[in-house]
Write a protein that holds these residues in place. Structure first.
Motif, mmCIF file in Angstrom:
data_model
loop_
_atom_site.group_PDB
_atom_site.id
_atom_site.type_symbol
_atom_site.label_atom_id
_atom_site.label_comp_id
_atom_site.label_asym_id
_atom_site.label_seq_id
_atom_site.Cartn_x
_atom_site.Cartn_y
_atom_site.Cartn_z
ATOM 1 N N HIS A 130 61.269 12.666 -33.561
ATOM 2 C CA HIS A 130 60.928 12.635 -32.125
ATOM 3 C C HIS A 130 61.929 13.507 -31.363
ATOM 4 O O HIS A 130 63.008 13.046 -30.984
ATOM 5 C CB HIS A 130 60.965 11.180 -31.631
ATOM 6 C CG HIS A 130 60.548 11.022 -30.200
ATOM 7 N ND1 HIS A 130 60.116 9.822 -29.673
ATOM 8 C CD2 HIS A 130 60.489 11.906 -29.168
ATOM 9 C CE1 HIS A 130 59.820 9.982 -28.400
ATOM 10 N NE2 HIS A 130 60.056 11.228 -28.065
ATOM 11 N N GLU A 140 54.299 14.461 -28.718
ATOM 12 C CA GLU A 140 54.371 13.206 -27.957
ATOM 13 C C GLU A 140 53.343 13.293 -26.848
ATOM 14 O O GLU A 140 53.456 14.134 -25.953
ATOM 15 C CB GLU A 140 55.776 12.973 -27.382
ATOM 16 C CG GLU A 140 55.845 11.643 -26.612
ATOM 17 C CD GLU A 140 57.220 11.316 -26.041
ATOM 18 O OE1 GLU A 140 58.157 12.134 -26.160
ATOM 19 O OE2 GLU A 140 57.340 10.216 -25.447
ATOM 20 N N HIS A 182 56.244 17.236 -25.338
ATOM 21 C CA HIS A 182 55.322 16.439 -24.509
ATOM 22 C C HIS A 182 54.030 17.175 -24.196
ATOM 23 O O HIS A 182 54.058 18.331 -23.745
ATOM 24 C CB HIS A 182 55.963 16.157 -23.142
ATOM 25 C CG HIS A 182 57.122 15.229 -23.153
ATOM 26 N ND1 HIS A 182 56.993 13.871 -23.315
ATOM 27 C CD2 HIS A 182 58.446 15.453 -22.982
ATOM 28 C CE1 HIS A 182 58.194 13.308 -23.242
ATOM 29 N NE2 HIS A 182 59.091 14.250 -23.045
ATOM 30 N N ASP A 205 64.842 10.852 -30.026
ATOM 31 C CA ASP A 205 64.260 11.384 -28.783
ATOM 32 C C ASP A 205 65.199 12.469 -28.235
ATOM 33 O O ASP A 205 65.562 12.465 -27.058
ATOM 34 C CB ASP A 205 64.070 10.252 -27.769
ATOM 35 C CG ASP A 205 62.917 10.507 -26.818
ATOM 36 O OD1 ASP A 205 62.504 11.682 -26.704
ATOM 37 O OD2 ASP A 205 62.454 9.550 -26.172
ATOM 38 N N HIS A 250 62.492 17.195 -28.689
ATOM 39 C CA HIS A 250 61.891 18.063 -27.669
ATOM 40 C C HIS A 250 62.626 19.398 -27.577
ATOM 41 O O HIS A 250 63.851 19.450 -27.624
ATOM 42 C CB HIS A 250 61.940 17.364 -26.315
ATOM 43 C CG HIS A 250 61.187 16.067 -26.302
ATOM 44 N ND1 HIS A 250 59.837 16.006 -26.098
ATOM 45 C CD2 HIS A 250 61.597 14.782 -26.504
ATOM 46 C CE1 HIS A 250 59.437 14.737 -26.163
ATOM 47 N NE2 HIS A 250 60.488 13.977 -26.415
ATOM 48 N N HIS A 301 66.827 15.847 -26.890
ATOM 49 C CA HIS A 301 66.478 16.965 -26.004
ATOM 50 C C HIS A 301 67.486 18.102 -26.159
ATOM 51 O O HIS A 301 67.468 19.061 -25.393
ATOM 52 C CB HIS A 301 66.391 16.488 -24.558
ATOM 53 C CG HIS A 301 65.186 15.613 -24.290
ATOM 54 N ND1 HIS A 301 65.067 14.338 -24.782
ATOM 55 C CD2 HIS A 301 64.033 15.858 -23.614
ATOM 56 C CE1 HIS A 301 63.898 13.822 -24.414
ATOM 57 N NE2 HIS A 301 63.253 14.724 -23.705
HETATM 58 ZN ZN LIG Z 1 60.331 11.932 -26.136
#
Ligand SMILES: [Zn+2]
Ligand SMILES: [Zn+2]
Length: 270
Positions: free
Chosen positions: A6, A82, A38, A226, A8, A228
């Motif tokens: 997961h 996502e 996303h 998650d 980005h 970034h």
């Molecule tokens: Zn996310």
């Protein structure tokens, strides 16, 4: 084998390019690296600024597949996404996902009834106790519908509305149990998302008590950062593994071509 799914890039709200994330993953001996930028097909037709413009989806997929083929001898790169859940959006989402060769799809509820749960604490501060209860109630109803849609493989940050520390005062156990039952019945995997340890609530998603409810229902789990930015790709994975073991889990899920297989937690974090 280290795996992180997961994550980005600059295709959505990440700070680093896909190429930079891949470089970091290779340097840190990841066995699998998955990208999950996303896609939010907002009912207004406007793409939120934190999501990829919907006309970029094709370019995104091609870029991930290109990186996958270039690095295949040293790193397994997985194609994920996502995707935001909106009530009544099944057909729109299904159509957009098309025939692309996804390895996994992550379903998220970030917004319900026009209220974004994870944007700022300021919007939560304006709510009354009843309104806070209602947001949480609607969140779990949306989560149940997301699970029943059959569109996704992984449920993102299961108890995201706790992010800023605004908890419900009413008893939502019925709605929570219905959502968890739907997640189990539809063979979804829940992620232990470590980002919550770095948010105001200072707790991973989901909480240990919710994770126990998942374990009781034999719902599989995966560990996610998650991320970034590159140096977050494996953030708190050992801590997450300890939480999983504490509630009884011994295995985590792995994904390829929308099928799931399992590996012991010990092997997955070393
Ligand atoms: Zn996310
Ligand atoms: Zn999310």
């Amino acid at each position: 084998m280290l795996a992180s799914y997961h994550n980005h890039s600059t295709y959505s709200d990440g700070k680093a390019t896909l190429a930079d994330l891949v470089t970091w993953a290779k340097e840190h001996q990841l066995g699998e690296f998955g990208l999950s930028d996303h896609l939010a097909l907002h009912p207004s037709g406007e793409d939120p600024e934190w999501a990829m413009p919907r006309d970029q989806l094709d370019t995104y997929v091609r870029d991930v597949l290109h990186q996958q083929s270039v690095h295949k001898d040293v790193l397994q790169i997985r194609l994920g996404l996502e995707v935001d859940w909106y009530e009544g959006a099944e057909d729109r989402i299904s159509q957009a996902l098309g025939e692309y060769p996804w390895d996994y799809l992550i379903g998220s509820v970030h917004e319900l009834d026009g209220f974004t749960v994870d944007h700022t604490s300021a919007v939560w501060k304006k709510l009354t106790t009843d309104q806070i209860d209602h947001v949480h109630l609607r969140y779990w109803q949306n989560m149940r519908a997301l699970a029943k849609s059959g569109l996704f493989d992984i449920v993102a940050h299961l108890d995201l509305p706790k992010k800023f520390g605004f908890f419900p005062e009413c008893d939502l156990s019925t709605e929570v149990n219905l959502a968890l039952d739907a997640i189990a019945e539809n063979n979804l995997v829940v992620e232990l998302n470590t980002a919550g340890w770095h948010k105001p609530v200072n707790d991973a998603y989901p909480s240990e008590s919710l994770l126990s409810k998942c374990f009781e229902r034999h719902i599989p789990v995966t560990i996610s950062a998650d991320a970034h930015q590159p140096d977050h790709l494996l953030r708190d994975f050992s801590r997450a593994a300890a939480r999983l073991r504490a509630v009884g889990y011994q295995q985590v899920a792995r994904f390829v071509d929308r099928t799931t297989w399992f590996e012991s937690i010990d092997e997955s974090v070393n």
